[in-house]
Scaffold this active site. Structure first.
Site, PDB file in Angstrom:
ATOM      1  CE1 TYR A 121      -4.021   2.245   1.027  1.00 48.97           C
ATOM      2  CE2 TYR A 121      -2.383   2.738   2.734  1.00 48.97           C
ATOM      3  CZ  TYR A 121      -3.728   2.907   1.288  1.00 48.97           C
ATOM      4  OH  TYR A 121      -4.854   3.849   2.268  1.00 48.97           O
ATOM      5  NE  ARG A 132      -3.124   4.343  12.725  1.00 55.42           N
ATOM      6  CZ  ARG A 132      -2.043   3.830  13.454  1.00 55.42           C
ATOM      7  NH1 ARG A 132      -1.000   4.044  14.318  1.00 55.42           N
ATOM      8  NH2 ARG A 132      -0.946   2.366  12.846  1.00 55.42           N
ATOM      9  CG  PHE A 158     -12.486  -0.536  18.671  1.00 51.99           C
ATOM     10  CD1 PHE A 158     -11.608  -1.889  18.593  1.00 51.99           C
ATOM     11  CD2 PHE A 158     -11.707   0.343  19.182  1.00 51.99           C
ATOM     12  CE1 PHE A 158     -10.422  -1.628  19.349  1.00 51.99           C
ATOM     13  CE2 PHE A 158      -9.680   0.243  19.536  1.00 51.99           C
ATOM     14  CZ  PHE A 158      -9.206  -0.618  19.484  1.00 51.99           C
TER      15      PHE A 158
HETATM   16  P1  NAD Z   1     -13.104   1.620  -0.023  1.00 57.28           P
HETATM   17  O1  NAD Z   1     -12.281   0.130   0.980  1.00 57.28           O
HETATM   18  O2  NAD Z   1     -14.407   1.615   1.034  1.00 57.28           O
HETATM   19  O3  NAD Z   1     -12.979   1.588  -0.886  1.00 57.28           O
HETATM   20  C1  NAD Z   1     -11.707   2.210  -2.623  1.00 57.28           C
HETATM   21  C2  NAD Z   1     -12.627   1.504  -3.104  1.00 57.28           C
HETATM   22  O4  NAD Z   1     -12.053   1.008  -4.636  1.00 57.28           O
HETATM   23  C3  NAD Z   1     -13.940  -0.034  -2.859  1.00 57.28           C
HETATM   24  O5  NAD Z   1     -14.964   0.441  -3.674  1.00 57.28           O
HETATM   25  C4  NAD Z   1     -13.002  -0.191  -3.418  1.00 57.28           C
HETATM   26  O6  NAD Z   1     -13.682  -2.280  -5.074  1.00 57.28           O
HETATM   27  C5  NAD Z   1     -12.662   0.004  -5.583  1.00 57.28           C
HETATM   28  N1  NAD Z   1     -11.242  -0.856  -6.025  1.00 57.28           N
HETATM   29  C6  NAD Z   1     -10.276  -0.984  -5.616  1.00 57.28           C
HETATM   30  N2  NAD Z   1      -9.891  -2.125  -6.425  1.00 57.28           N
HETATM   31  C7  NAD Z   1      -9.782  -1.218  -7.577  1.00 57.28           C
HETATM   32  C8  NAD Z   1      -9.570  -1.129  -8.725  1.00 57.28           C
HETATM   33  N3  NAD Z   1      -8.533  -1.574  -9.755  1.00 57.28           N
HETATM   34  N4  NAD Z   1     -10.617  -0.693  -9.808  1.00 57.28           N
HETATM   35  C9  NAD Z   1     -11.964   0.017  -9.497  1.00 57.28           C
HETATM   36  N5  NAD Z   1     -12.503  -0.102  -8.497  1.00 57.28           N
HETATM   37  C10 NAD Z   1     -11.378  -0.712  -7.241  1.00 57.28           C
HETATM   38  O7  NAD Z   1     -11.392   2.607   1.463  1.00 57.28           O
HETATM   39  P2  NAD Z   1     -11.927   4.526   1.510  1.00 57.28           P
HETATM   40  O8  NAD Z   1     -11.053   4.268   3.044  1.00 57.28           O
HETATM   41  O9  NAD Z   1     -12.824   4.746   0.705  1.00 57.28           O
HETATM   42  O10 NAD Z   1     -10.231   4.859   0.734  1.00 57.28           O
HETATM   43  C11 NAD Z   1     -10.904   4.939  -0.442  1.00 57.28           C
HETATM   44  C12 NAD Z   1      -9.461   5.710  -0.850  1.00 57.28           C
HETATM   45  O11 NAD Z   1      -8.693   6.500  -0.130  1.00 57.28           O
HETATM   46  C13 NAD Z   1      -8.216   4.529  -0.983  1.00 57.28           C
HETATM   47  O12 NAD Z   1      -7.863   5.011  -2.161  1.00 57.28           O
HETATM   48  C14 NAD Z   1      -7.852   4.705   0.030  1.00 57.28           C
HETATM   49  O13 NAD Z   1      -6.189   4.714  -0.124  1.00 57.28           O
HETATM   50  C15 NAD Z   1      -7.669   6.584   0.392  1.00 57.28           C
HETATM   51  N6  NAD Z   1      -7.593   6.693   2.344  1.00 57.28           N
HETATM   52  C16 NAD Z   1      -8.115   6.470   3.193  1.00 57.28           C
HETATM   53  C17 NAD Z   1      -8.748   6.640   3.893  1.00 57.28           C
HETATM   54  C18 NAD Z   1      -9.457   6.272   5.215  1.00 57.28           C
HETATM   55  O14 NAD Z   1      -9.321   6.428   6.250  1.00 57.28           O
HETATM   56  N7  NAD Z   1     -10.884   6.287   5.064  1.00 57.28           N
HETATM   57  C19 NAD Z   1      -6.886   6.920   4.671  1.00 57.28           C
HETATM   58  C20 NAD Z   1      -5.829   7.416   3.725  1.00 57.28           C
HETATM   59  C21 NAD Z   1      -6.203   7.059   2.077  1.00 57.28           C
HETATM   60  N1  UDP Z   2      -6.247  -1.674  15.688  1.00 55.12           N
HETATM   61  C1  UDP Z   2      -6.103  -2.499  16.889  1.00 55.12           C
HETATM   62  N2  UDP Z   2      -7.395  -3.043  17.410  1.00 55.12           N
HETATM   63  C2  UDP Z   2      -8.025  -3.662  15.831  1.00 55.12           C
HETATM   64  C3  UDP Z   2      -8.310  -2.974  14.891  1.00 55.12           C
HETATM   65  C4  UDP Z   2      -6.808  -2.487  14.998  1.00 55.12           C
HETATM   66  O1  UDP Z   2      -5.571  -2.136  18.087  1.00 55.12           O
HETATM   67  O2  UDP Z   2      -9.036  -4.255  15.997  1.00 55.12           O
HETATM   68  C5  UDP Z   2      -5.238  -0.929  15.762  1.00 55.12           C
HETATM   69  C6  UDP Z   2      -3.983  -1.183  14.446  1.00 55.12           C
HETATM   70  O3  UDP Z   2      -2.878  -1.625  15.263  1.00 55.12           O
HETATM   71  C7  UDP Z   2      -3.254  -0.093  14.482  1.00 55.12           C
HETATM   72  C8  UDP Z   2      -4.559   1.608  15.557  1.00 55.12           C
HETATM   73  O4  UDP Z   2      -5.229   0.440  15.750  1.00 55.12           O
HETATM   74  O5  UDP Z   2      -2.469   0.408  15.251  1.00 55.12           O
HETATM   75  C9  UDP Z   2      -5.107   1.499  13.558  1.00 55.12           C
HETATM   76  O6  UDP Z   2      -5.284   0.636  12.640  1.00 55.12           O
HETATM   77  P1  UDP Z   2      -6.197   0.978  11.802  1.00 55.12           P
HETATM   78  O7  UDP Z   2      -6.771  -0.344  11.262  1.00 55.12           O
HETATM   79  O8  UDP Z   2      -7.631   1.213  11.974  1.00 55.12           O
HETATM   80  O9  UDP Z   2      -5.215   2.001  10.484  1.00 55.12           O
HETATM   81  P2  UDP Z   2      -4.005   2.255  10.146  1.00 55.12           P
HETATM   82  O10 UDP Z   2      -3.990   3.413  10.799  1.00 55.12           O
HETATM   83  O11 UDP Z   2      -2.664   1.067  10.953  1.00 55.12           O
HETATM   84  O12 UDP Z   2      -4.053   2.098   9.000  1.00 55.12           O
END
Ligand code: NAD
Ligand code: UDP
Length: 319
Positions: A150, A216, A196
């Site tokens: 990732y 976090r 959680f």
């Molecule tokens: P999510 O898994 O809910 O959404 C990702 C979506 O992308 C899914 O609907 C999945 O089916 C689609 N997808 C994956 N591979 C694909 C492909 N090859 N072709 C078409 N669709 C595809 O995750 P999310 O939390 O909504 O994350 C969305 C974006 O934001 C991601 O790029 C993720 O890296 C980024 N991001 C999210 C967070 C967060 O905290 N939620 C933090 C950092 C970055």
């Molecule tokens: N974590 C945890 N219990 C869980 C899931 C996650 O203690 O059931 C911890 C994990 O080890 C990390 C933090 O919570 O330290 C945040 O994890 P998350 O998977 O939400 O995303 P990350 O910030 O690591 O990408």
């Protein structure tokens, strides 16, 4: 604008579609449902300005008609190896969507003369030595660790985006998203807040990985989408952190969720569940977003959790 959103059936992508439609834009959603859920878009069926293309963005992308903006959100996002949706269980797909998916979506933007925004992540900072993390920090990433599929894909995606900006002159934007949560996250996503809330609603002990002292900083989805929308409309080409700088230990988070839900089952510590590269401290420095986008988050953790719990409770009842 007519805007292509990849990852539209996911958690953030579906909220982004809602916001763009509310602003009066037309949206073309694209997703292959790898980790997303069609249910997240069900309410948009029949919307006159929304259309959907089921497609894997690692394959050549064709969008009929004009495109004014491309927002690339497709990618697995959960690091949890115990979830089928965690990227350690989808390693090649994760690398490909970050690399080839970003290349293809940039190609669409270039062909249409469209602006481009990619969803990057705080994971580009790895397990950081600088705290809080500002955009000038280059990060400490293990290139072969469990998270590398990732982290390195997103770092490549940022490099590719800057190359299209510098070499092809594409109007690009990079948002580095810090832990964001809210309604529509998968119940079995594996990230800490869904885990959680689900465990507490079921009266089970909350699984804290390691000793729970890792931190976090959690951003509610509406705040994040506001920051991303401002970035899309801005002239900012450098990466911008968007996240909430209120920092909590995972143990504090567990205690908060248990208190709000009155869960008496407590906490169970799972040392073995923790991955070696789990970042110890994470908190965004949002000076750049404040200064250049006049953005800052508004929703507190307690308020955001309450909204998320309501959604999780409904979906668990429907199961
Ligand atoms: P999510 O898994 O809910 O959404 C990702 C979506 O992308 C899914 O609907 C999945 O089916 C689609 N997808 C994956 N591979 C694909 C492909 N090859 N072709 C078409 N669709 C595809 O995750 P999310 O939390 O909504 O994350 C969305 C974006 O934001 C991601 O790029 C993720 O890296 C980024 N991001 C999210 C967070 C967060 O905290 N939620 C933090 C950092 C970055
Ligand atoms: N974590 C945890 N219990 C869980 C899931 C996650 O203690 O059931 C911890 C994990 O080890 C990390 C933090 O919570 O330290 C945040 O994890 P998350 O998977 O939400 O995303 P990350 O910030 O690591 O990408």
């Amino acid at each position: 604008m007519r805007i292509l959103v990849t990852g539209a059936a996911g958690f953030l992508g579906s909220h982004l579609c809602d916001r763009l439609l509310a602003e009066g834009h037309a949206v073309v959603g694209m997703d292959n449902f790898l980790t997303g859920d069609p249910q997240n878009l069900a309410h948009l069926a029949g919307h006159p300005r929304f259309s959907f293309i089921r497609h894997d963005v690692t394959q050549f992308i064709f969008v009929p008609g004009k495109v004014d903006a491309v927002m690339h959100f497709a990618s697995p996002a959960s690091p949890n190896r115990f979830s089928p949706y965690g990227y350690p269980n989808l390693p090649i797909q994760t690398l490909k969507v970050g690399a080839m998916g970003t290349h293809n979506t940039l190609g669409v933007a270039k062909a249409h003369g469209a602006r481009f925004l990619m969803a990057s992540t705080s994971e580009v900072y790895g397990d950081p030595e600088v705290h809080p993390q500002h955009e000038g920090y280059w990060g400490k990433v293990n290139p072969i660790g469990e998270r590398s599929v990732y982290d390195e894909a997103k770092r490549y995606a940022e490099a590719m985006t800057m190359a299209y900006h510098r070499y092809h002159g594409v109007d690009t934007h990079i948002v580095r998203i810090f832990n964001t949560y809210g309604p529509r996250m998968r119940l079995d996503d594996g990230r800490v807040i869904p885990n959680f809330i689900k465990q507490a609603l079921q009266g089970k002990p909350l699984t804290v990985y390691g000793n729970g002292n890792q931190t976090r900083s959690f951003c509610y989805v509406d705040d994040l989408i506001e920051g991303i929308y401002r970035l899309l409309l801005s002239d900012e080409h450098e990466p911008v952190n968007i996240g909430n700088p209120d920092e909590f230990t995972i143990l504090q988070l567990a205690e908060t969720v248990n208190r709000i839900l009155g869960n008496e089952a407590g906490i169970v510590f799972q040392e073995e569940a923790r991955d070696r590269d789990d970042p110890q401290r994470r908190c965004p420095d949002i000076t750049r977003a404040r200064e250049r986008l006049q953005w800052e988050p508004r929703v507190s953790l307690e308020d955001g959790l309450a909204l998320t719990i309501e959604d999780f409770r409904k979906r668990l009842q429907d199961q």
